[in-house]
Design a protein around this motif. Structure first.
Motif, PDB file in Angstrom:
ATOM      1  N   GLU A   1       0.966  -1.186  -0.130  1.00  0.00           N
ATOM      2  CA  GLU A   1      -0.021   0.177  -0.082  1.00  0.00           C
ATOM      3  C   GLU A   1       0.835   1.514   0.002  1.00  0.00           C
ATOM      4  O   GLU A   1       0.539   2.146  -0.635  1.00  0.00           O
ATOM      5  N   GLN A   2       1.996   1.262   0.910  1.00  0.00           N
ATOM      6  CA  GLN A   2       2.879   2.409   0.963  1.00  0.00           C
ATOM      7  C   GLN A   2       3.478   2.514  -0.259  1.00  0.00           C
ATOM      8  O   GLN A   2       3.597   3.769  -0.939  1.00  0.00           O
ATOM      9  N   SER A   3       3.980   1.588  -0.972  1.00  0.00           N
ATOM     10  CA  SER A   3       4.767   1.342  -2.282  1.00  0.00           C
ATOM     11  C   SER A   3       3.874   1.927  -3.196  1.00  0.00           C
ATOM     12  O   SER A   3       4.228   2.920  -3.934  1.00  0.00           O
ATOM     13  N   ALA A   4       2.688   1.662  -3.075  1.00  0.00           N
ATOM     14  CA  ALA A   4       1.644   2.289  -4.362  1.00  0.00           C
ATOM     15  C   ALA A   4       1.465   3.717  -4.218  1.00  0.00           C
ATOM     16  O   ALA A   4       1.542   4.528  -5.105  1.00  0.00           O
ATOM     17  N   ILE A   5       1.310   4.220  -3.051  1.00  0.00           N
ATOM     18  CA  ILE A   5       1.218   5.727  -2.517  1.00  0.00           C
ATOM     19  C   ILE A   5       2.478   6.294  -3.104  1.00  0.00           C
ATOM     20  O   ILE A   5       2.310   7.295  -3.702  1.00  0.00           O
ATOM     21  N   LEU A   6       3.790   5.644  -2.868  1.00  0.00           N
ATOM     22  CA  LEU A   6       4.781   6.558  -3.184  1.00  0.00           C
ATOM     23  C   LEU A   6       5.069   6.726  -4.917  1.00  0.00           C
ATOM     24  O   LEU A   6       5.381   7.494  -5.514  1.00  0.00           O
ATOM     25  N   TYR A   7       4.471   5.471  -5.545  1.00  0.00           N
ATOM     26  CA  TYR A   7       4.444   5.220  -7.064  1.00  0.00           C
ATOM     27  C   TYR A   7       3.503   6.515  -7.484  1.00  0.00           C
ATOM     28  O   TYR A   7       3.966   7.080  -8.435  1.00  0.00           O
ATOM     29  N   GLU A   8       2.285   6.487  -7.131  1.00  0.00           N
ATOM     30  CA  GLU A   8       1.514   7.527  -7.296  1.00  0.00           C
ATOM     31  C   GLU A   8       1.892   9.018  -7.260  1.00  0.00           C
ATOM     32  O   GLU A   8       1.970   9.908  -7.930  1.00  0.00           O
ATOM     33  N   ALA A   9       2.667   9.210  -6.017  1.00  0.00           N
ATOM     34  CA  ALA A   9       3.327  10.731  -5.797  1.00  0.00           C
ATOM     35  C   ALA A   9       4.312  10.776  -6.861  1.00  0.00           C
ATOM     36  O   ALA A   9       4.328  11.786  -7.338  1.00  0.00           O
ATOM     37  N   THR A  10       5.110   9.932  -7.262  1.00  0.00           N
ATOM     38  CA  THR A  10       6.059  10.012  -8.189  1.00  0.00           C
ATOM     39  C   THR A  10       5.360  10.219  -9.665  1.00  0.00           C
ATOM     40  O   THR A  10       6.101  11.194 -10.209  1.00  0.00           O
ATOM     41  N   GLN A  11       4.304   9.642 -10.016  1.00  0.00           N
ATOM     42  CA  GLN A  11       3.711   9.924 -11.363  1.00  0.00           C
ATOM     43  C   GLN A  11       3.258  11.651 -11.218  1.00  0.00           C
ATOM     44  O   GLN A  11       3.290  12.349 -12.067  1.00  0.00           O
TER      45      GLN A  11
ATOM     46  N   GLY B   1      -2.809  -0.255 -13.443  1.00  0.00           N
ATOM     47  CA  GLY B   1      -2.468  -1.389 -13.928  1.00  0.00           C
ATOM     48  C   GLY B   1      -0.842  -1.589 -13.957  1.00  0.00           C
ATOM     49  O   GLY B   1      -0.472  -2.620 -13.946  1.00  0.00           O
ATOM     50  N   MET B   2      -0.157  -0.500 -14.342  1.00  0.00           N
ATOM     51  CA  MET B   2       1.372  -0.325 -14.058  1.00  0.00           C
ATOM     52  C   MET B   2       2.034  -1.008 -12.614  1.00  0.00           C
ATOM     53  O   MET B   2       2.824  -1.520 -12.578  1.00  0.00           O
ATOM     54  N   LEU B   3       0.743  -0.917 -11.662  1.00  0.00           N
ATOM     55  CA  LEU B   3       1.412  -1.236 -10.347  1.00  0.00           C
ATOM     56  C   LEU B   3       1.273  -2.755 -10.357  1.00  0.00           C
ATOM     57  O   LEU B   3       2.025  -3.461  -9.406  1.00  0.00           O
ATOM     58  N   ILE B   4       0.481  -3.388 -11.306  1.00  0.00           N
ATOM     59  CA  ILE B   4       0.465  -4.682 -11.223  1.00  0.00           C
ATOM     60  C   ILE B   4       0.691  -5.394 -12.470  1.00  0.00           C
ATOM     61  O   ILE B   4       0.091  -6.255 -13.022  1.00  0.00           O
ATOM     62  N   LEU B   5       1.783  -4.820 -13.149  1.00  0.00           N
ATOM     63  CA  LEU B   5       1.992  -4.951 -14.364  1.00  0.00           C
ATOM     64  C   LEU B   5       2.257  -6.527 -14.902  1.00  0.00           C
ATOM     65  O   LEU B   5       1.571  -7.056 -15.734  1.00  0.00           O
ATOM     66  N   ASP B   6       2.870  -7.313 -13.975  1.00  0.00           N
ATOM     67  CA  ASP B   6       3.298  -8.686 -14.079  1.00  0.00           C
ATOM     68  C   ASP B   6       1.861  -9.420 -14.529  1.00  0.00           C
ATOM     69  O   ASP B   6       1.738 -10.286 -15.104  1.00  0.00           O
ATOM     70  N   ALA B   7       1.051  -9.107 -13.471  1.00  0.00           N
ATOM     71  CA  ALA B   7      -0.304  -9.823 -13.472  1.00  0.00           C
ATOM     72  C   ALA B   7      -1.048  -9.551 -14.699  1.00  0.00           C
ATOM     73  O   ALA B   7      -1.483 -10.433 -15.324  1.00  0.00           O
TER      74      ALA B   7
END
Ligand code: SF4
Length: 398
Positions: free
Chosen positions: A233-243, A385-391
């Motif tokens: 969850e925290q990684s997703a928040i950091l990813y979204e902040a990055t975008q 979708g990028m957050l779960i790209l492999d799936a």
């Protein structure tokens, strides 16, 4: 070694979405120290590396690769590693001169070299520039000394800033890497660090989440409960902040981890992601070449000195050379193309796989907000979708 300057770089050649290009990758496999998170093919040697012997082997393997690829026009060259900035400028010059003898290398092609701030010196940088390098990618990784130490880096923030300044002064194009989702990193911490990074950036940034790769010291520490990374969850928040931050600052993502001002994307990496052809030279380098109506995958021996002996004996260090089935090419095209915000060309995927996306699976992924169509011709991942790209790839490739 010669002092020939084979390239007179002008403006970078504009990336044409219809042309994946043709790249040449050269792997320099040595580093001054091994970072605890790194699973790249990088090795530490406590004796000086015989660069002239390696150059002779690079040139020899080039001849083999040239026979496989046939005559081609190069759109980019990338010297990665390891730490290519440990190479002497004469080594870089000899490698680039060799490439120019074997393939057509027009003015203005992108020539990138990876460099670590701990191995940056003005004189060396000027030497690389004189040899033809026109883009440098710096492994900065963090902009605070505590985290640089944690990441096992040999440089501090002052070294990093000095390297960035020098790179901006000497090379027409420059990018640097940062690693985020570090232990205890808050969104506020990352927000401040990323804004600082954007202020130093020219036109490109690579922003990777810290991942645990099997066999690395960090993997072992994590397994032993001594290293805790941000949860999903925290990684997703950091990813979204990055975008959000990079888009606001004019450096939007064009790939999962890569951000650029429009037109300043890495031409070389686009060749990989658009599933173009590339030659891989050096220990542990991979290639993809279309030849005689087939696409072949090549891979070379990873261990540097074993590779060297094999090249000296056989003219190449290849340990694998296989023809890819159309279905394997389709999977690779999807895996690579969905990393890009421009997505994947559906007609090309259809041609290789013999079918389009399964309508039910596609609709399911669209309904859940993981993929979207770009007109009739392209399919891409949404930020979710990028957050779960492999799936997503696994689901579509079935
Ligand atoms: S400098 Fe780069 S390639 Fe070398 S060990 Fe560290 S992360 Fe790996």
């Amino acid at each position: 070694m010669t002092a020939v300057t084979p390239f007179a770089p002008k403006q970078p050649i504009a990336a044409d979405p219809l042309d994946p290009g043709f790249g040449i990758y050269v792997h320099w496999p040595f580093c001054a120290a091994k970072c605890p998170y790194c699973d790249f093919n990088s090795h530490v040697r406590h004796q000086p590396v015989d660069q002239e012997r390696f150059v002779a082997a690079f040139l020899k393997e080039m001849e083999t690769m040239r026979r496989l690829s046939g005559p081609r026009t190069v759109t980019s060259i990338f010297m990665g590693g390891g730490t290519p900035s440990l190479m002497a400028p004469a080594t870089v010059d000899a490698i680039l001169s060799g490439i120019a003898r074997h393939w057509h290398t027009p003015d203005g092609i992108e020539i990138t070299m990876e460099a670590n701030p701990s191995s940056v010196e003005a004189e060396r940088f000027r030497g690389y520039r004189a040899a033809g390098v026109n883009r440098v990618s710096l492994g900065v990784q963090a902009l605070n000394d505590r985290d640089l130490k944690f990441l096992g880096r040999l440089h501090d923030v002052d070294d990093a800033l000095k390297a960035i300044r020098l790179a901006r002064e000497i090379f027409p194009r420059m990018s640097f890497d940062l690693i985020y989702a570090r232990p205890n990193q808050t969104v506020a911490d990352w927000d401040a660090e990323l804004k600082q990074a954007v202020s130093y950036a020219v036109d490109h940034l690579s922003l990777y989440q810290l991942t645990l790769e099997e066999g690395t010291p960090f993997f072992g520490l994590h397994k032993a409960g001594k290293l805790v990374l941000p949860d999903g969850e925290q990684s997703a928040i950091l990813y979204e902040a990055t975008q959000e931050i990079t888009a606001r600052e004019g450096l939007p993502a064009y790939e999962v981890s890569n951000h650029a001002r429009p037109g300043a994307e890495s031409r070389h990496n686009l060749t990989y992601w658009r599933y173009g052809d590339y030659v891989g030279i050096g220990p542990g380098a991979h290639g993809r070449l279309s030849t005689g109506g087939a696409k072949i995958a090549t891979a070379t021996e990873r261990h540097p000195e074993t590779w060297l002996s094999q090249v000296e004996a056989n003219g190449h260090g290849m340990v694998n050379q296989e023809v890819l089935e159309l279905s394997e090419q389709a999977d690779e095209l999807l895996l690579m193309g969905l990393r890009l915000t421009e997505g994947v060309d559906l007609a090309r995927w259809q041609m290789l796989s013999g079918h389009g996306p399964d309508p039910d699976r596609e609709q399911f992924l669209i309904d859940h907000g993981f993929i979207e169509r770009l007109g009739n011709s392209r399919l891409r991942c949404t930020p979710a979708g990028m957050l779960i790209l492999d799936a997503v790839v696994a689901d579509l490739a079935c």
